[in-house]
Scaffold this motif. Sequence first.
Motif, mmCIF file in Angstrom:
data_model
loop_
_atom_site.group_PDB
_atom_site.id
_atom_site.type_symbol
_atom_site.label_atom_id
_atom_site.label_comp_id
_atom_site.label_asym_id
_atom_site.label_seq_id
_atom_site.Cartn_x
_atom_site.Cartn_y
_atom_site.Cartn_z
ATOM 1 N N GLN A 278 0.928 -1.008 0.069
ATOM 2 C CA GLN A 278 0.038 -0.211 -0.013
ATOM 3 C C GLN A 278 0.840 1.082 0.062
ATOM 4 O O GLN A 278 0.658 2.041 -0.681
ATOM 5 C CB GLN A 278 -1.170 -0.094 1.272
ATOM 6 N N GLN A 279 1.945 1.166 0.887
ATOM 7 C CA GLN A 279 2.827 2.330 0.942
ATOM 8 C C GLN A 279 3.641 2.570 -0.485
ATOM 9 O O GLN A 279 3.723 3.909 -1.193
ATOM 10 C CB GLN A 279 3.766 2.456 2.119
ATOM 11 N N ALA A 280 3.954 1.661 -1.226
ATOM 12 C CA ALA A 280 4.658 1.714 -2.350
ATOM 13 C C ALA A 280 3.758 2.429 -3.490
ATOM 14 O O ALA A 280 3.904 3.114 -4.399
ATOM 15 C CB ALA A 280 5.219 0.453 -3.046
ATOM 16 N N MET A 287 4.306 10.083 -7.461
ATOM 17 C CA MET A 287 5.374 10.411 -8.772
ATOM 18 C C MET A 287 4.744 10.619 -10.064
ATOM 19 O O MET A 287 5.075 11.522 -10.658
ATOM 20 C CB MET A 287 6.392 9.143 -8.710
ATOM 21 N N GLU A 288 3.791 9.894 -10.271
ATOM 22 C CA GLU A 288 3.072 10.217 -11.763
ATOM 23 C C GLU A 288 2.484 11.565 -11.529
ATOM 24 O O GLU A 288 2.443 12.246 -12.716
ATOM 25 C CB GLU A 288 1.705 9.313 -11.810
ATOM 26 N N LYS A 289 1.885 11.849 -10.475
ATOM 27 C CA LYS A 289 1.260 13.512 -10.368
ATOM 28 C C LYS A 289 2.396 14.305 -10.790
ATOM 29 O O LYS A 289 2.087 15.519 -11.256
ATOM 30 C CB LYS A 289 0.528 13.813 -9.124
#
Length: 290
Positions: A278-280, A287-289
């Motif tokens: 979940q954390q990953a 990062m995508e944003k």
Amino acid sequence: MDLIYLFKSLLKRKWLIILSTLVAVAGAFLLTLKQEKLYKSVAQIATGFTSNDQVKLKDESFNIYEIDSKFNNVIEALKSPRVLGMTAYNLMLHDLQNPDKAFRQLSEEDRKSHVLQTLNKQKAIEILTKKYNDEKLLSSYDPEERKIQELLKLYKYDLETFRKVLYCGRVQRTDFIDIQYRSVNPELSAYIVNQVVTEFFRNYESSRHQQTAQNIETLKKLVDQKKQELDAKIENIKTMGTMDVSVESSSKLGQVSNFENRLADERIIYNTASLALQQANAKLAEMEKS
């Protein structure tokens, strides 16, 4: 026309009819003049055979033959030698121990009888007390007990007299059983019907306790027999050397405990990995944003 002829015939013989009636009344009066008065006492028992308050899942047919059989069994038990015998022993003990308040007063001729002359009163009381407490009947083979039986006949407390005078029967279309007794003493009549009911319930409780004890003894024997069979089979298995019951049981319990511990460890690892995943995923989304 026939009625008129009959009426005229009766008128011609009216004095004969009147005289016959008077003679019958006088004869009945003379016959009953010296007859002792009889006092009747009545007791009732509610059986509950025809009423059923139990909760049932389905309706059951009313078995009238079974109900009649139950009533007949109770009536026969009330007139049984055990119940009437214990009642007679109780009455005889009352009269012997309380001669001034005895229910039956013997005549002069009865007092001169051979039975009373040769009877040991104290010994008779001891025998009757023991028989009553043990609920056992007198034996005709014992000379002393045979004398007591003759004494019961003298006082009219014997079984034959009781069965002739005592009435036990069902009240028609009811759940009750009537017990009636007639005697020249009203206290005796009341005492007998009450004592018969008391002895009936006493005999019923004794029989039920005895039957329960027999059932328990039978079950105990069956359990002991099954235990012996099981012990024999276990001993046979041990002798053959195929398995040890205690070792086998402890081994299986150990395996179950080990598997449960491993399952708990795997669940902890699974929960830790799920949290890391979940954390990953959250970091990848950030990062995508950007």
